[in-house]
Design a protein around this motif. Structure first.
Motif, mmCIF file in Angstrom:
data_model
loop_
_atom_site.group_PDB
_atom_site.id
_atom_site.type_symbol
_atom_site.label_atom_id
_atom_site.label_comp_id
_atom_site.label_asym_id
_atom_site.label_seq_id
_atom_site.Cartn_x
_atom_site.Cartn_y
_atom_site.Cartn_z
ATOM 1 N N VAL A 106 0.838 -1.205 0.000
ATOM 2 C CA VAL A 106 0.000 0.000 0.000
ATOM 3 C C VAL A 106 0.872 1.254 0.000
ATOM 4 O O VAL A 106 0.616 2.218 -0.749
ATOM 5 C CB VAL A 106 -0.949 -0.010 1.213
ATOM 6 C CG1 VAL A 106 -1.591 1.370 1.393
ATOM 7 C CG2 VAL A 106 -2.026 -1.063 1.028
ATOM 8 N N MET A 107 1.916 1.255 0.825
ATOM 9 C CA MET A 107 2.816 2.406 0.864
ATOM 10 C C MET A 107 3.499 2.609 -0.489
ATOM 11 O O MET A 107 3.626 3.742 -0.979
ATOM 12 C CB MET A 107 3.857 2.214 1.959
ATOM 13 C CG MET A 107 3.318 2.365 3.362
ATOM 14 S SD MET A 107 2.597 3.996 3.647
ATOM 15 C CE MET A 107 3.958 5.064 3.204
ATOM 16 N N LEU A 108 3.931 1.522 -1.101
ATOM 17 C CA LEU A 108 4.583 1.630 -2.408
ATOM 18 C C LEU A 108 3.609 2.147 -3.465
ATOM 19 O O LEU A 108 3.975 2.982 -4.311
ATOM 20 C CB LEU A 108 5.137 0.259 -2.825
ATOM 21 C CG LEU A 108 6.324 -0.256 -2.013
ATOM 22 C CD1 LEU A 108 6.661 -1.686 -2.419
ATOM 23 C CD2 LEU A 108 7.540 0.646 -2.187
ATOM 24 N N TYR A 114 4.262 9.710 -7.243
ATOM 25 C CA TYR A 114 5.162 10.828 -6.945
ATOM 26 C C TYR A 114 6.593 10.513 -7.396
ATOM 27 O O TYR A 114 7.299 11.391 -7.912
ATOM 28 C CB TYR A 114 5.155 11.127 -5.448
ATOM 29 C CG TYR A 114 3.796 11.524 -4.929
ATOM 30 C CD1 TYR A 114 3.277 12.797 -5.139
ATOM 31 C CD2 TYR A 114 3.022 10.600 -4.222
ATOM 32 C CE1 TYR A 114 2.021 13.159 -4.663
ATOM 33 C CE2 TYR A 114 1.773 10.955 -3.743
ATOM 34 C CZ TYR A 114 1.270 12.227 -3.966
ATOM 35 O OH TYR A 114 0.031 12.568 -3.491
ATOM 36 N N ALA A 115 7.015 9.242 -7.204
ATOM 37 C CA ALA A 115 8.355 8.855 -7.639
ATOM 38 C C ALA A 115 8.478 8.916 -9.158
ATOM 39 O O ALA A 115 9.501 9.362 -9.698
ATOM 40 C CB ALA A 115 8.672 7.443 -7.134
ATOM 41 N N PRO A 122 9.688 10.153 -2.060
ATOM 42 C CA PRO A 122 8.845 8.978 -1.813
ATOM 43 C C PRO A 122 9.563 7.783 -1.187
ATOM 44 O O PRO A 122 9.005 7.156 -0.268
ATOM 45 C CB PRO A 122 8.301 8.645 -3.204
ATOM 46 C CG PRO A 122 8.264 9.953 -3.906
ATOM 47 C CD PRO A 122 9.484 10.673 -3.430
ATOM 48 N N PRO A 123 10.788 7.419 -1.619
ATOM 49 C CA PRO A 123 11.451 6.290 -0.948
ATOM 50 C C PRO A 123 11.669 6.528 0.537
ATOM 51 O O PRO A 123 11.535 5.596 1.348
ATOM 52 C CB PRO A 123 12.779 6.165 -1.697
ATOM 53 C CG PRO A 123 12.545 6.801 -3.021
ATOM 54 C CD PRO A 123 11.587 7.914 -2.759
ATOM 55 N N LEU A 124 11.986 7.780 0.902
ATOM 56 C CA LEU A 124 12.204 8.088 2.311
ATOM 57 C C LEU A 124 10.913 7.947 3.108
ATOM 58 O O LEU A 124 10.921 7.494 4.256
ATOM 59 C CB LEU A 124 12.770 9.504 2.459
ATOM 60 C CG LEU A 124 14.109 9.775 1.762
ATOM 61 C CD1 LEU A 124 14.547 11.224 1.984
ATOM 62 C CD2 LEU A 124 15.177 8.813 2.278
ATOM 63 N N VAL A 125 9.804 8.354 2.501
ATOM 64 C CA VAL A 125 8.508 8.224 3.183
ATOM 65 C C VAL A 125 8.166 6.760 3.399
ATOM 66 O O VAL A 125 7.703 6.357 4.477
ATOM 67 C CB VAL A 125 7.402 8.926 2.359
ATOM 68 C CG1 VAL A 125 6.030 8.647 2.978
ATOM 69 C CG2 VAL A 125 7.658 10.421 2.298
#
Length: 255
Positions: A106-108, A114-115, A122-125
């Motif tokens: 879900v996070m991905l 956005y990525a 986004p990767p940091l989030v």
């Protein structure tokens, strides 16, 4: 808890990491009782295989049981081992479903647009939110397991239900192991004997006619009998099974 899978081995899976996780607490629990600490470490080093975060619940319960045992509560070592064996399979299923099949995907999915648009954050989030959710989950489950075990064990011992629970965990453990064997082990024979008009497949016409999955059962019983021998280690059985499987598969005896 987040790094205990780094101690994986084919023989006992995550047991080494669980020992490292519980050892500081076990030293505090057993203090100067070196023999009790040694026995607790032996119990802790038995087979364990669960999801990293949800494994905190059984670990908390096991710590509580070890603490009660160190205080003199009549808890058999087998009870602790059987409790662990019964708890880690369902917690593995819950953790894999919740964390790796729900939270992470879900996070991905939320961050991918956005990525793709060129954003750098986004990767940091994903890392930050995933770490927060998963590690807070482990913290809560660890304390929940410890408090649950601490309250329940005294009542169970005093009421005599502890023996019934031991029997329940033993049966449950057998069901879990049986289910793993039936889903993970498969031995078949592809040999077919043919004549001018008739073909005879050993697997379907002979072995399956006698009993479905007969070869799988025979292989399982052979390995089980070898495990019971003191001079045969699990690693020898693993390597021996690999060699025999490769040889018999190469000559077309099994598949």
């Amino acid at each position: 808890m987040a790094f205990y899978s780094n101690g994986n081995s084919y023989e006992r899976y995550q047991a080494n990491g669980i020992v490292a996780t519980m050892l500081p607490c076990l030293k505090k629990i057993y203090k100067d009782d070196s023999e009790g600490l040694h026995e607790a470490m032996e119990r802790t080093s038995e087979l364990f295989n669960a999801e990293d975060m949800t494994a905190a619940l059984p670990v908390g319960i096991l710590l509580s049981m070890e603490e009660q045992k160190a205080k003199g509560v009549p808890i058999e070592s087998e009870m602790i081992s059987e409790t662990k064996a019964a708890l880690f399979p369902p917690m593995a299923a819950v953790g894999d479903t919740l964390n790796w099949a729900t939270i992470v995907p879900v996070m991905l999915a939320l961050m991918c647009p956005y990525a793709l648009s060129g954003a750098w954050w986004p990767p940091l989030v994903v890392i930050a939110v995933g770490a927060l959710l998963c590690n807070s989950q482990a913290y809560i489950l660890m304390h929940m397991g410890y408090n649950l075990g601490n309250r329940a064990i005294k009542d169970l011992v005093q009421s005599g239900l502890i023996n019934k629970i031991m029997s329940f965990f033993t049966v449950m453990g057998m069901f879990v192991i049986g289910g793993m064997i039936s889903s993970l082990v498969s031995v078949t024979c592809p040999i077919t004997i043919s004549s001018s008009d008739v073909s005879f497949a050993l697997q379907s016409d002979l072995f399956d006619a006698l009993m479905p999955n007969l070869l799988t059962l025979i292989a399982t019983l052979i390995i089980f009998s070898l495990c019971k021998k003191e001079n045969v280690s699990v690693l020898k059985i693993i390597y021996g099974t690999m060699v025999i499987g490769i040889v018999l598969g190469a000559v077309g005896v099994i598949a």
